[in-house]
Each structure stands twice: as structure tokens, then as C-alpha cells.
Design an enzyme around this catalytic site. Sequence first.
Site, mmCIF file in Angstrom:
data_model
loop_
_atom_site.group_PDB
_atom_site.id
_atom_site.type_symbol
_atom_site.label_atom_id
_atom_site.label_comp_id
_atom_site.label_asym_id
_atom_site.label_seq_id
_atom_site.Cartn_x
_atom_site.Cartn_y
_atom_site.Cartn_z
ATOM 1 N N GLY A 128 3.487 4.815 -0.277
ATOM 2 C CA GLY A 128 2.761 3.739 0.385
ATOM 3 C C GLY A 128 1.849 4.246 1.480
ATOM 4 N N ASN A 130 -1.393 4.503 1.640
ATOM 5 C CA ASN A 130 -2.781 4.070 1.649
ATOM 6 C C ASN A 130 -3.089 3.042 2.733
ATOM 7 O OD1 ASN A 130 -1.203 2.324 -0.367
ATOM 8 N ND2 ASN A 130 -2.998 1.075 0.018
ATOM 9 N N SER A 131 -2.060 2.501 3.394
ATOM 10 C CA SER A 131 -2.308 1.506 4.438
ATOM 11 C C SER A 131 -1.153 1.489 5.428
ATOM 12 C CB SER A 131 -2.485 0.109 3.823
ATOM 13 O OG SER A 131 -1.292 -0.313 3.205
ATOM 14 N N GLY A 132 -1.349 0.771 6.525
ATOM 15 C CA GLY A 132 -0.292 0.547 7.497
ATOM 16 C C GLY A 132 0.297 1.809 8.105
ATOM 17 N N ILE A 133 1.599 1.779 8.322
ATOM 18 C CA ILE A 133 2.309 2.909 8.931
ATOM 19 C C ILE A 133 2.161 4.161 8.087
ATOM 20 C CG2 ILE A 133 4.580 3.761 9.605
ATOM 21 C CD1 ILE A 133 5.342 0.847 10.201
ATOM 22 N N GLY A 134 2.196 3.986 6.768
ATOM 23 C CA GLY A 134 2.069 5.135 5.872
ATOM 24 C C GLY A 134 0.747 5.845 6.018
ATOM 25 N N SER A 257 14.361 -0.669 9.433
ATOM 26 C CA SER A 257 13.949 -1.840 10.201
ATOM 27 C C SER A 257 15.148 -2.416 10.935
ATOM 28 C CB SER A 257 13.358 -2.903 9.265
ATOM 29 O OG SER A 257 13.169 -4.131 9.943
ATOM 30 N N TYR A 290 14.956 -8.671 1.888
ATOM 31 C CA TYR A 290 14.381 -7.541 2.638
ATOM 32 C C TYR A 290 15.434 -6.942 3.572
ATOM 33 C CZ TYR A 290 11.345 -5.035 5.916
ATOM 34 O OH TYR A 290 10.765 -4.075 6.719
#
Length: 359
Positions: A128, A130-134, A257, A290
Site C-alpha cells: 500500500g 502508493n498513498s497515505g502513510i505508505g 491501530s 477493522y
Amino acid sequence: MAALKYAGMDDTDSEDELPPGWEERSTKDGWVYYASHDEMKTQWEHPKTGKKKRCAGDLPYGWEQETDEKGQVIYVDHINKRTTYFDPRQAFTVEDVVVKPKRYDGNTAALEILQGRDFSDKVILITGGNSGIGFETARSFALHGAHVILACRNLSRAIKAVSLIQQEWHKARVEAMMCDLASLRSVREFAESYKAKKLPLHILVCNAAVCTQPWRLTEDGLESTFQICHLGHFLLVQCLQDVLRRSAPARVVVVSSESHRFTDLLDSCAKVDLALLSPTKKEYWSMLAYNRAKLCNILFSKELHRRLSPHGVTSNAVHPGNMMYTSIHRSWWLMTFLFSLARPFTKSMVRDKTSLKHA
């Protein structure tokens, strides 16, 4: 004589001010020396104070030390696209070699954490990415020399993320590979493709996740949130375990989380109720699914560390921080609305305004 003194060398209150005709320079390893153009000589001691100095810390973000065709050290500012013989660290010289340990807090960005670290001999895999934290994790490692591989289900977005990082630094070693955690077949195929590259694996960041997803089953007949957030990563680590062990010292980082605290997954004997991991459509609640997956992440990381640490592979579950604004909420309009209201109070993944926008 006093008038001549103040009209000449000592026309400033700063004892570090150089006399006319002198220039401050630095060696490749950061030690400062002084050159006199009038006397055509160099020396280590400051011509007025007699002190020796060195450049403090590491080069600022975006700067790189290189050597020109004459063998002289030059400094390249990749952000402003300019080159100079002046070491930018000379504005922060020190007289001793004692460096105080850095202190970090909730406002510290990833690039600051890694400042001064050299990852040029490391291969890092991020799901993951490609965006966000990653993306910020991948960007920070790549800008510090690591060979970074983005394992993403959307290959076109991953390739765009690679391009953004390479625009920031043309020497960045970043590549994208297809890996859909919602398909166990895709995970296995990715692992085989990775092994075919004959690369080591020093850090595996299990980052990809979904939240507030509507109920659906994957092609494997499993509830999608649980498979993407946990089972896909579980299988990925198992498939690449031998590579990690050969690359030791290595580590697995599982992005967790605080949501793991709010679940009914453990019974009174602290045993996992497996039936809750495959709820029917009627029993399904996206946030609870989640939360359950995040608890499984932590339990998995703990057991993985117990089994692999004797072989030089550590595992850690890392909570990125509360109120982190990412796009993980995009699947549910209500959560998106609530995140939008909370946006002024959330922590941005990129503090400086000069960073590239990638959302």
C-alpha cells in the site's frame, strides 16, 4: 592605533568574523579549514580565535555531496537545482564532537526521523505504498538511499507514486509491483516474482489496510476487511520468510491501530473466537471488522517475533498515531464527513509545504 584596529580587522563584534582576504572552507568529512588568498596558505585554526571547528550534523534535506571532474568536493541542492562549493552546514559549525541525541514528538516527520541515516544497502518492501502513510514511508526511505518496492493492488497508481518520488530525487531507487491482498493467489504470485529478482529483504512494512468497507467476500470466500488488513499480510510474510531470514538482520513492521482495543474478539480466557472473523452480512459492522483485524495484526506480530527473532528477524507492531488524516475512510461517506470536520485537528503526514502532494 585603536582607530586603525577598529577600521581594519576588528570591525565587528563577532569573534568569528574572518579577517579580510580569508575564506572558510570544509573538507569532505566536514572539518573546517581556512584559506588566505593574500598569503596563499591554508590552516585548520581560525585566524582570529585559533579554534578548530567542524560542520555540525548532516547535510540539510535535499542536499547531496558530490565530486566534480577536478576531484573537488561540491554540494548539490536538488530542491533549488543549484550547485555550490560552499558546504551548507558551515552555518552551523561546532567546536567539539559531542552531538546531543535527537528528541522526537508527535510533530516529527518521517524525513526528520531518518535524517543522517544511510539506507543505500537496504531493500525495503511496503504494501500500500502508493498513498497515505505508505507513500510517506516509501518516500522517506527512498530519499535516504534505500531500494524501495511498492506492493500495491492498483499498479497505475503505484507507478505514479514512483514517478513522484523520482521527480523529487532522480537517483531514487523505487519500483512498483502488483500485489492484491484481497487475493491469496495474487499474494503468492507476488512473492514468487519477488524471489525471482534475487533481492534480499531487510525491511517488510505491512501497511496496506481498508476501513469502513461494505460487506463483501473476496475471491477466496473470506470477509474482505479481515483478509486485506490481516490474512493477506500473514500469507505474504509466510511466503517471504526465507528471504527475510537470509537477509538478517531484518525486520517486519506491522502498522497497527489503537482500534485493536475496541473489539469483542477475545473471550474471558484471552482466546480468539474464530467465528467472529467471518461474520455474515447481517452480523457485519465495518468498524468492528477493522478493529478485529487490527488486534490480529498485533497478536501475529508478537508471535512472529517470538519465532523469528532467534534467526535475526524482528517484528514490531507500530501504531502511527491518533488522528492521522489519510484516505482510509473514503469507502463510507459518513466517516469521510467526520474526518473532514476533524481535519484541522489531525496530524498531517507531511509537515513542510514544499513536499509533493500525492493524494
